[in-house]
Design a protein around this motif. Structure first.
Motif, PDB file in Angstrom:
ATOM      1  N   LEU A   1      42.602  32.768  52.420  1.00  0.00           N
ATOM      2  CA  LEU A   1      43.149  31.533  52.982  1.00  0.00           C
ATOM      3  C   LEU A   1      42.236  30.966  54.067  1.00  0.00           C
TER       4      LEU A   1
ATOM      5  N   ASP B   1      38.941  33.121  45.833  1.00  0.00           N
ATOM      6  CA  ASP B   1      40.234  32.469  45.670  1.00  0.00           C
ATOM      7  C   ASP B   1      41.329  33.110  46.504  1.00  0.00           C
TER       8      ASP B   1
ATOM      9  N   LYS C   1      45.585  35.836  50.917  1.00  0.00           N
ATOM     10  CA  LYS C   1      46.869  35.336  50.426  1.00  0.00           C
ATOM     11  C   LYS C   1      47.842  36.493  50.294  1.00  0.00           C
TER      12      LYS C   1
ATOM     13  N   ASN D   1      48.015  25.741  52.603  1.00  0.00           N
ATOM     14  CA  ASN D   1      48.135  25.664  51.140  1.00  0.00           C
ATOM     15  C   ASN D   1      49.501  26.168  50.663  1.00  0.00           C
ATOM     16  N   ASP D   2      50.557  25.736  51.316  1.00  0.00           N
ATOM     17  CA  ASP D   2      51.944  26.112  50.999  1.00  0.00           C
ATOM     18  C   ASP D   2      52.209  27.608  51.160  1.00  0.00           C
ATOM     19  N   GLU D   3      51.386  28.316  51.898  1.00  0.00           N
ATOM     20  CA  GLU D   3      51.594  29.736  52.199  1.00  0.00           C
ATOM     21  C   GLU D   3      52.122  29.843  53.626  1.00  0.00           C
TER      22      GLU D   3
END
Length: 95
Positions: free
Chosen positions: A88, A85, A14, A55-57
């Motif tokens: 991605l 976590d 991320k 995931n909205d990234e």
């Protein structure tokens, strides 16, 4: 007797984690590979735009690992990557 094979893995972290958590995750996976095989190269590609949002990234930090290990380790590494976590996406292939 386990056979040793060469593998290549690309991990997308991320981008909103920050530098320290990303470095900690990178060191964690370097150590995991080193404990279970031979780490050949780590190529940090840096922050790149994703082809599609995950995931909205819209951006991720790409890292490529090249390593040798027995045939059982990639499944364990994949499990560890999925539990993290800050990851991605990841892909592990045998060369």
């Amino acid at each position: 007797m386990a056979t040793i094979s060469k593998y290549e893995s690309v991990v997308i972290f991320k981008s909103n984690l920050g530098e320290e958590p990303t470095s900690a995750l990178l060191e964690k996976f370097k150590a995991l590979v080193t404990e279970n095989g031979t780490l050949e190269t780590v190529d940090e590609w840096g922050r790149r735009r994703l082809a599609y949002p995950i995931n909205d990234e819209n951006e991720g930090i790409y890292v490529q690992f090249t390593f040798s290990s027995d045939n059982n380790f990639p499944a364990e590494m994949d499990r560890q990557l999925k539990l993290s976590d800050g990851v991605l996406r990841s892909l592990i292939i045998r060369k």
